[in-house]
Motif scaffolding. Sequence first.
Motif, short mmCIF file in Angstrom:
data_model
loop_
_atom_site.label_atom_id
_atom_site.label_comp_id
_atom_site.label_asym_id
_atom_site.label_seq_id
_atom_site.Cartn_x
_atom_site.Cartn_y
_atom_site.Cartn_z
N GLN A 1 2.49 1.66 -3.37
CA GLN A 1 1.47 2.10 -4.33
C GLN A 1 1.15 3.58 -4.12
OE1 GLN A 1 0.28 0.25 -6.85
NE2 GLN A 1 -0.64 2.19 -7.50
N GLN B 1 -5.29 6.73 -3.43
CA GLN B 1 -4.71 6.70 -2.09
C GLN B 1 -3.31 7.29 -2.17
OE1 GLN B 1 -5.03 3.78 0.66
NE2 GLN B 1 -7.19 3.43 0.37
N SER C 1 -9.36 4.72 -5.33
CA SER C 1 -8.45 4.75 -6.46
C SER C 1 -7.35 5.78 -6.28
CB SER C 1 -9.23 5.07 -7.74
OG SER C 1 -9.91 6.28 -7.57
N ALA D 1 3.51 10.53 -6.36
CA ALA D 1 4.53 11.10 -7.24
C ALA D 1 3.96 11.32 -8.63
CB ALA D 1 5.75 10.18 -7.30
N GLY D 2 3.21 10.35 -9.12
CA GLY D 2 2.63 10.46 -10.46
C GLY D 2 1.65 11.61 -10.54
N LEU D 3 0.74 11.68 -9.58
CA LEU D 3 -0.25 12.75 -9.59
C LEU D 3 0.43 14.11 -9.48
CD1 LEU D 3 -3.08 11.33 -7.29
CD2 LEU D 3 -3.10 11.54 -9.77
N TYR E 1 -2.85 10.92 2.37
CA TYR E 1 -4.07 10.21 2.75
C TYR E 1 -3.72 9.04 3.65
CZ TYR E 1 -8.62 7.93 2.15
OH TYR E 1 -9.84 7.37 2.37
N THR F 1 0.83 -1.21 0.00
CA THR F 1 0.00 0.00 0.00
C THR F 1 0.87 1.26 0.00
OG1 THR F 1 -0.25 -0.47 2.35
CG2 THR F 1 -2.20 -0.72 0.99
N LEU G 1 3.90 5.84 -5.41
CA LEU G 1 3.85 5.99 -6.86
C LEU G 1 2.68 6.87 -7.28
CD1 LEU G 1 4.79 2.43 -8.13
CD2 LEU G 1 6.09 4.55 -8.33
N THR G 2 1.53 6.62 -6.66
CA THR G 2 0.36 7.43 -6.99
C THR G 2 0.63 8.91 -6.71
OG1 THR G 2 -1.01 5.57 -6.33
CG2 THR G 2 -2.12 7.68 -6.62
N PHE H 1 3.42 14.90 -10.34
CA PHE H 1 4.16 15.19 -11.57
C PHE H 1 3.22 15.73 -12.64
CE2 PHE H 1 5.98 13.98 -15.66
CZ PHE H 1 7.26 14.49 -15.54
N VAL H 2 2.12 15.03 -12.84
CA VAL H 2 1.19 15.46 -13.89
C VAL H 2 0.55 16.80 -13.54
CG1 VAL H 2 -0.87 14.84 -15.20
CG2 VAL H 2 0.75 13.08 -14.55
N VAL I 1 -5.79 15.87 -10.08
CA VAL I 1 -4.75 16.47 -10.92
C VAL I 1 -5.13 17.90 -11.30
CG1 VAL I 1 -3.75 16.39 -13.22
CG2 VAL I 1 -3.79 14.34 -11.83
N PRO J 1 -9.20 10.79 -9.92
CA PRO J 1 -7.80 11.14 -10.21
C PRO J 1 -7.69 12.38 -11.09
CG PRO J 1 -8.20 8.81 -10.62
CD PRO J 1 -9.54 9.43 -10.40
#
Lengths: 332, 537, 260
Positions: B328, B492, B490, B334-336, B496, B325, B331-332, B338-339, B412, B408
């Motif tokens: 995950q 997390q 979806s 960092a990805g969010l 959070y 978790t 990554l979530t 970044f975008v 963003v 998501p």
Amino acid sequence: MRTLLYSLVSAMVLAAAVPAFAKDKLTVYTYESFTADWGPGPVVKKEFEAECGCDVEFVSVADGVALLNRVKLEGGSTKADIVLGLDTNLTAEAKATGLFSPHGAVADAKVPGGWSDDTFVPFDYGYFAVVYDTEKLKTPPKSLKELVEGSADEKIVIQDPRTSTPGLGLLLWVKSVYGDKAPEAWAKLKAKVLTVTPGWSEAYGLFTKGEAPMVLSYTTSPAYHMVAENTQRYQAASFEEGEYLQIEVAGITTSGAKNPLAEKFMAFMTGPKFQDAIPETNWMFPAGKTDKPLNPAFDKLVKPTKTLLFSADEVAANRKAWVDEWLSVMSK
Amino acid sequence: MRLASDPRVTAGITALAAVALLIGGAFTGLLFEGAHDLSGAWAALDPYLLRVVRFTLWQAALSTLLSVGPALLVARALSRHPRFFGRGFILQLFALPLALPAIVAALGILALYGRAGYFSGLLSAVGGQGWPGIYGLSGILVAHVFFNLPLSSRLFLEALQTIPADQWRLASQLGMGPRPAFRLIEWPMLRAALPGIAGLVFMLCITSFTIVLTLGGGPAATTLEVGIYQALRFDFDPARAVALTLLQVALTCLVMLCLTRLGANTTGDANLPVAPRRYLSVGAGETILNIVLIALALLFVAGPMAATLAAGLGADLGRLAGEATVRQATLTSAGLAFVSALLSVLLSLSLTIARRALALNRRAGPRSLLEHAADTGAGLVLVVPPIVIGAGWFLLLRHAGDVFAIAPIMVVTVNAVMAMPFAIRAIRPAYDAASERHERLCALLGIAGWARFRLVDWPSLRRPLATGFAFAMALSLGDLGVIALFGSDSVQTLPYLLLARMGSYRTEDAAGLALLLGLVCLALVLAADWLGRGEKA
Amino acid sequence: MPIGVTNGAASGAEVRLDKVSFSYGEAPLFFDVDFAASKITAIMGPSGSGKSTLLNLVAGFEAPQAGRVLIGGVDVGAALPSARPVSMVFQENNLFAHLSVEQNVGLGRSPSLRLTGDDRADISEAIARTGLAGKEKRLPRELSGGERQRVALARVLVRDRPVLLLDEPFASLGPALRDDMLDLVAGVHGERGMTVLFVTHQPQDARRIGQNVVFLDKGAVAAAGTADDFFAGAGPEAFRRYIGAGAGDPVSRDIARKRT
């Protein structure tokens, strides 16, 4: 980089994907700590799936209030069959949405003061309590009155009833003890209040960091420290006037009423397989039959001499006025 | 010049439209839902509200003053010493507080100045009695300065770096001491940047919520944001939420209007920078003063972060890192982030270039509404709470299917828009300066569109874009806003997860996650810095 | 395709300001003047007389409030600066600081620096012609002030437009260097025959390469004529006052006038 993008995309896709299994499915909306790895969720899912031969899907949100909001937002089109994790202060409002369906079989719930509600069934309960740090406080208050009138040097962290469930719990507790004299009590207590946090987490965080010797929490909080951390340091104070009760309940949604698994789950919920998991995963008291004895740590917890509770309707009718009353005293 | 058809203006209008759509859609959703019962909106306007408004403005004004004032000095000190060991690290560190969730920062601050903090013994000895902690206005101010001093320092520094090198050469040639140099060279530039930065800080403070409640000591310290949150979360009264949000926006507008009067127009670097960047000779006395200033700021900012680090090291980091978790969520997040940051920088750049094009177009005339909108207007999104936007859109789209599938995208977009005011502050001085220098030449040679961006703008924008990117990323990394209200499996994110752990007695885990969050942010900031470092620009 | 551009133009185009009025702030300007094709016209006048504005109107940086700007007989009023058959060299900021000499010159051929082999050959030739051979890779900050203006002239060669506007490009250079640059302009003019409009404060600059003189005063054309006439004392009183007593004295005309 690629994994990063991949996980992002998959997070977005996952959100949209609805698994199309042929197997019967039960969707349960609940709060986050219920489905956490250490929460009751994983055990409950495994046990019920074995019993019903179906799939259980948990959808979790931050807490009970968020849960109700989410159901309100989704309205009649909600995917939830069962909503699990509201407390009695929210049930009146939940019923008013018309999104919940009365349950058929009356489950044999065991909560202090008994239970009779045609829509919601309790799955656990706990008492609000003042938890104190034995290393900082040698003589904890023995009553709410002692707390209110005690020395202003012994600080307590409480939560805001406008934004937090325990905060509302304390407000109702004081109201049930002091009645019309509640404003005077708050005026006195105010000097002892170190700060009023937006939620339980912030208050408990301040407490364990040593900022204040007392915090508003639950009678079961010490059990966590005893079982998981093996320390007796944090204890709940027992109050002569009794402790205010919090009952957590679940209900079937109107769309869930069409799913036969929903009724089954409600029966399962008050049974031993579910209830056995509650004490040491959700840190609350079981509200139904258990097979296993309670962890001895629970025996050491404060047993309220008296249970205090307003009915859901009383709370719904008076909450705004009482919060305003609290606000006018506390913000002076 | 026929700039009306300038693609830059079109870009700006597109960006503005996107922002307006985001906010407008949310309000529509809320009003549609709340229209049948407006009583809540009227009931919100009670005498208590007046007290809340007063306190909200008072604490925000004080916080702004205490953040921006010292930041001016710190930024100046940093600009006077463009090269010393650890300077880059200080600047990167300064981007971190934004990424910390408010409660983590509050606990970090209390670890130092709280009743049980490291300094409490010392402070008790000085005071002669038990240290009462910093609860109340002082606590709020300390926390707000912790967040905003580093932010404003970096933004002021960005502005100072647009001072033409030739001016410095001239100054040292004329034998200008530090004081006249400040008055004649640095202050005009700082003053030009002041309204924007002060406005930004003010907006951040006016919307403060967790900090104000946690450190404020009681409901006497309440902001409008608390009322908005309460209205949406507990009372589910969209009309009242909109009414309070509009009040918040109106108050902010007023303050921003006053702030613009403080400002001045800047001309930026009008000439080719021919002098090498190393030109300054700073006297010994001033050097010492600057060292003290930078050290104080560093201690103030790094202290709570060190406390957070220390607490985080006490956690079982190995186990945490091994949890699926957590991985995950990392990554979530960092990805969010970044975008969001990418989108944010894109939108900000569009507005910046449109504003510049409009300003060039009007010459001496009064500023058009569009220019105002492209300038400060977009910044106002900061005072529209993310939960309002989230709730509004969910309400609007709830009949269109599974709204949580868009969570998501919501996160963003909202984060991107919220970060725009930061990114704009970082980008604008550099773009305006570059434009001042190159505008006529580009028009003459017909360098426009993508070719212009690639050949002319990018080299001078690279570094500020990276700064804007880093801030936007830090901000979205620490954000919880949209998720907090409804939650979504979806999305997390690390914050959070952190709050979830805190909410289940797992304070050590939470501390560990705070450390992880800080590290992720630092990594992203370092990456942005690295990307922004041009060859030798 | 930019209008009015004739690649490899062997001659210049006439520039005409037809009853052009313009005001920037309070002082109104009014120009009604012709600049002969393929001639070098020095535009002189006191500060604030509107010299630079006149060039900006021709270049398209400013739009007239009334009247027309014609280049080669074509009204260019609607054209963007880059679409006009015009090159311009400013006093400052002629170069992009982060681009090399080669790239700065190359922008004169393609604003997106998409260059063919022929383009590159032309660029090398222009760099060589302006005396910058070997400095192709340098950045502007590695060049002297004179060299930087040479880069701008090299770009003018590569752009090859029939009109060249010079807005005091050599004002900050020393006398010898300035003469060199003027000679370079005159040389280039000899080769390409473009129309040159040349704003300067220096009478000797105007005498060195100017064929015609337009004298501006208070936002309008006060006098126009050949350089010889002007410097022979036939210019208006205001011009004589402007260049200072004795400037019209035949003795001072002995300054060599080189033409290549």
